[in-house]
Design an enzyme around this catalytic site. Structure first.
Site, PDB file in Angstrom:
ATOM      1  N   GLN A 132      -5.507  -1.845  11.991  1.00  0.00           N
ATOM      2  CA  GLN A 132      -5.296  -0.298  12.300  1.00  0.00           C
ATOM      3  C   GLN A 132      -4.080  -0.571  10.605  1.00  0.00           C
ATOM      4  O   GLN A 132      -4.673   0.591   9.982  1.00  0.00           O
ATOM      5  CB  GLN A 132      -4.323  -0.354  13.825  1.00  0.00           C
ATOM      6  CG  GLN A 132      -3.978   1.458  13.318  1.00  0.00           C
ATOM      7  CD  GLN A 132      -4.867   2.313  13.667  1.00  0.00           C
ATOM      8  OE1 GLN A 132      -6.384   1.274  14.122  1.00  0.00           O
ATOM      9  NE2 GLN A 132      -5.083   3.222  13.746  1.00  0.00           N
ATOM     10  N   ARG A 183       0.660  -1.369   0.031  1.00  0.00           N
ATOM     11  CA  ARG A 183       0.164   0.166  -0.205  1.00  0.00           C
ATOM     12  C   ARG A 183       0.867   1.108  -0.310  1.00  0.00           C
ATOM     13  O   ARG A 183       1.636   1.305   0.627  1.00  0.00           O
ATOM     14  CB  ARG A 183      -1.063  -0.026   1.106  1.00  0.00           C
ATOM     15  CG  ARG A 183      -1.694   1.754   1.388  1.00  0.00           C
ATOM     16  CD  ARG A 183      -2.719   1.616   0.776  1.00  0.00           C
ATOM     17  NE  ARG A 183      -3.385   2.850   1.355  1.00  0.00           N
ATOM     18  CZ  ARG A 183      -4.183   3.661   0.297  1.00  0.00           C
ATOM     19  NH1 ARG A 183      -3.395   3.844  -1.283  1.00  0.00           N
ATOM     20  NH2 ARG A 183      -4.456   5.104   0.934  1.00  0.00           N
ATOM     21  N   GLY A 209      -6.111   0.132   7.458  1.00  0.00           N
ATOM     22  CA  GLY A 209      -6.967   1.939   7.338  1.00  0.00           C
ATOM     23  C   GLY A 209      -8.366   1.068   7.272  1.00  0.00           C
ATOM     24  O   GLY A 209      -8.712   0.244   7.759  1.00  0.00           O
ATOM     25  N   GLY A 210      -9.319   2.162   5.549  1.00  0.00           N
ATOM     26  CA  GLY A 210     -10.455   1.771   6.187  1.00  0.00           C
ATOM     27  C   GLY A 210     -10.731   0.349   5.578  1.00  0.00           C
ATOM     28  O   GLY A 210     -11.916  -0.439   6.207  1.00  0.00           O
ATOM     29  N   GLN A 262       8.068   4.737  10.377  1.00  0.00           N
ATOM     30  CA  GLN A 262       8.207   4.289  11.299  1.00  0.00           C
ATOM     31  C   GLN A 262       7.197   3.937  12.335  1.00  0.00           C
ATOM     32  O   GLN A 262       6.772   2.887  13.266  1.00  0.00           O
ATOM     33  CB  GLN A 262       8.946   5.140  12.940  1.00  0.00           C
ATOM     34  CG  GLN A 262      10.343   5.121  12.258  1.00  0.00           C
ATOM     35  CD  GLN A 262      11.472   5.806  12.611  1.00  0.00           C
ATOM     36  OE1 GLN A 262      11.192   6.142  13.925  1.00  0.00           O
ATOM     37  NE2 GLN A 262      12.572   4.929  12.950  1.00  0.00           N
ATOM     38  N   GLU A 310      -6.679 -13.308  33.278  1.00  0.00           N
ATOM     39  CA  GLU A 310      -7.082 -12.850  34.605  1.00  0.00           C
ATOM     40  C   GLU A 310      -6.380 -14.636  35.432  1.00  0.00           C
ATOM     41  O   GLU A 310      -6.017 -14.243  36.552  1.00  0.00           O
ATOM     42  CB  GLU A 310      -8.409 -12.300  35.458  1.00  0.00           C
ATOM     43  CG  GLU A 310      -8.269 -11.154  35.039  1.00  0.00           C
ATOM     44  CD  GLU A 310      -9.331 -11.012  33.918  1.00  0.00           C
ATOM     45  OE1 GLU A 310      -9.662 -11.833  32.819  1.00  0.00           O
ATOM     46  OE2 GLU A 310      -9.206  -9.670  33.215  1.00  0.00           O
ATOM     47  N   GLU A 332     -10.874 -21.544  27.920  1.00  0.00           N
ATOM     48  CA  GLU A 332      -9.314 -22.158  28.674  1.00  0.00           C
ATOM     49  C   GLU A 332      -9.249 -21.799  29.928  1.00  0.00           C
ATOM     50  O   GLU A 332      -8.098 -21.742  30.164  1.00  0.00           O
ATOM     51  CB  GLU A 332      -8.665 -22.769  27.913  1.00  0.00           C
ATOM     52  CG  GLU A 332      -7.735 -23.949  28.217  1.00  0.00           C
ATOM     53  CD  GLU A 332      -7.817 -25.346  28.294  1.00  0.00           C
ATOM     54  OE1 GLU A 332      -9.119 -25.487  27.821  1.00  0.00           O
ATOM     55  OE2 GLU A 332      -7.260 -25.925  28.082  1.00  0.00           O
TER      56      GLU A 332
END
Ligand SMILES: Cc1cc2nc3c(=O)[nH]c(=O)nc-3n(C[C@H](O)[C@H](O)[C@H](O)COP(=O)(O)OP(=O)(O)OC[C@H]3O[C@@H](n4cnc5c(N)ncnc54)[C@H](O)[C@@H]3O)c2cc1C
Length: 269
Positions: free
Chosen positions: A167, A98, A170-171, A109, A198, A194
């Site tokens: 992310q 892209r 993008g769209g 970066q 926590e 499983e």
């Protein structure tokens, strides 16, 4: 755990649950009312259950301290790692192809650094998974909740990798034309079933006051560092030569001789 055959009187499928992800795998709510299940429907049989209970009462047995979940959690970790890797590889490929603002977006970066973190974290989780799987296969006790560690890290990195993949795309990442939004929905389950994240932390936490406090987390491997005989030393010339001789003999030697050779070459426990 009992196996309850379909059609058992008193068992009813209430409804199929509508899930966020894993939609090809059906999950249903069941109800049991005065449902009689014969004793021989116990998974593994009553003798096995009795033996395991007896071992647990004596505090013995494989992974007695942490239970069988330590052995099954690496399997869930492996599934989560599959999602993590798919998401990560898709994101890297997309970011390399892209182009925006004059070049491939991976040259920024802001795009490459989160992917670099993921590359390291996925590998770390994969090593935890391999360690725990090796321990399960070789009967090494899970004193430090190594199975839970692998599941915790692999599931959480899967969620992060899938989110980052959206992310990066993008769209398009948010649209179901690309697979990443599905992987995001699927990944989330691994931090829940499983044992939730926590619960994994609780299990790991319980070992800290006792086992982990004894020193660095180095395993006392059987024999000379794992399934290798001290006589033939890992990676040594002697081992390579012995292996060659063995391969030649294996073609002609009877099974009993091969088994004896295998016993002599294996490490003491
Ligand atoms: C699609 C799907 C498939 C499943 N498949 C299976 C299966 O095959 N076999 C099976 O046995 N189960 C299965 N489960 C059930 C799953 O293992 C449980 O949903 C999961 O263990 C969480 O239990 P719970 O839903 O009762 O949550 P709860 O126990 O109500 O917990 C809710 C939240 O509170 C947190 N929490 C609870 N207690 C503590 C505590 N002491 N300290 C800190 N946080 C805490 C939990 O981590 C969680 O975030 C499946 C669930 C789903 C969604």
């Amino acid at each position: 755990m009992f196996v309850v055959p379909k059609g058992t009187p008193g068992m009813e499928q209430v409804r199929r649950l509508d899930k966020l992800g894993h939609r090809a795998s059906h999950t249903a709510e069941l109800s049991f009312t005065d449902c009689r299940i014969p004793g021989d429907h116990l998974l593994g049989g009553t003798d096995k259950l009795e033996r395991r209970l007896e071992r647990a009462r004596r505090g013995e047995g494989r992974s007695a301290a942490l239970g069988t979940f330590e052995q099954t959690r690496p399997m869930v970790a492996a599934m989560a790692l599959g999602v993590a890797r798919a998401s990560f590889e898709y994101a890297c490929d997309y970011a390399s192809r892209r182009e925006a603002f004059g070049g491939p977006i991976i040259e920024n970066q802001g795009v490459a650094f989160p992917l670099a973190d993921l590359a390291a974290d996925i590998d770390a989780a994969r090593l935890l998974c391999w360690r725990a799987s090796w321990m399960a296969a070789n009967g090494v006790p899970f004193h430090l909740a190594e199975g839970s560690m692998s599941k915790l890290k692999a599931s959480e990195v899967a969620v992060r990798a899938a989110e980052q993949a959206i992310q990066v795309c993008g769209g398009w990442g948010y649209v179901s034309d690309l697979p990443v939004e599905k992987w995001y929905r699927d990944a989330k389950l691994y931090t829940i079933f499983e044992g939730t994240s926590e619960i994994q932390r609780m299990v790991i936490g319980r070992t800290l006051a006792t086992e982990a406090a004894k020193g660095p987390q180095h395993h006392q491997l059987p024999g000379d560092h794992g399934g290798l005989s001290r006589r033939f030393g890992h990676g040594s010339l002697a081992r390579a030569r012995a292996g060659e001789v063995f391969m030649k003999l294996a073609k002609h030697a009877p099974q009993s001789v091969l088994e004896l050779g295998g016993r002599l070459a294996s490490p003491g426990r």
